[in-house]
Motif scaffolding. Sequence first.
Motif: not given
Ligand SMILES: Cc1cc2nc3c(=O)[nH]c(=O)nc-3n(C[C@H](O)[C@H](O)[C@H](O)COP(=O)(O)O)c2cc1C
Length: 116
Positions: A19, A21-22, A25, A46, A48-49, A77-79
């Motif tokens: 995810i 920005y909510k 991708y 996956t 952050a929350k 997921g790992y963030n």
């Molecule tokens: C640029 C960016 C924006 C993100 N925005 C959100 C968000 O709006 N809400 C959220 O819960 N997590 C957000 N995250 C966290 C990712 O969704 C999360 O780490 C996810 O597991 C990444 O998956 P990937 O490693 O498969 O790309 C963001 C991460 C990045 C890098």
Amino acid sequence: MTENFEWNDYEIIGFASGIAYKKFYENVNNAAEMMPGGKKVFFIYTCAKINSDFTNEIENIVLERGCECIGSYGCKGYNTYGPLKLIGGMNRKNPTEDELKNAVEFVKQIEMAYGN
Ligand SMILES: Cc1cc2nc3c(=O)[nH]c(=O)nc-3n(C[C@H](O)[C@H](O)[C@H](O)COP(=O)(O)O)c2cc1C
């Protein structure tokens, strides 16, 4: 997507994404924009929350394509967003074994309910 991918080889299609920005991708949303109607569609993400609203945009895309949304599964997921990467990231242990098992279970349930 692979070059040989044919939407019409599948009746059920799953989109999986982190995810940002909510939303799912952008390239995943772009792929959904290209799908033909009549498919059953599920989502895995996956983040952050957890927030169930994260599928809203892609669900709308899919509905506009004339497809049906049949479920979603999300977990942490790992963030490494922004400065988090400087401190080694957040949710380092996610997805956990249980979260992965639940994802597999979710797909099995979809298959049982909608598969041939
Ligand atoms: C640029 C960016 C924006 C993100 N925005 C959100 C968000 O709006 N809400 C959220 O819960 N997590 C957000 N995250 C966290 C990712 O969704 C999360 O780490 C996810 O597991 C990444 O998956 P990937 O490693 O498969 O790309 C963001 C991460 C990045 C890098």
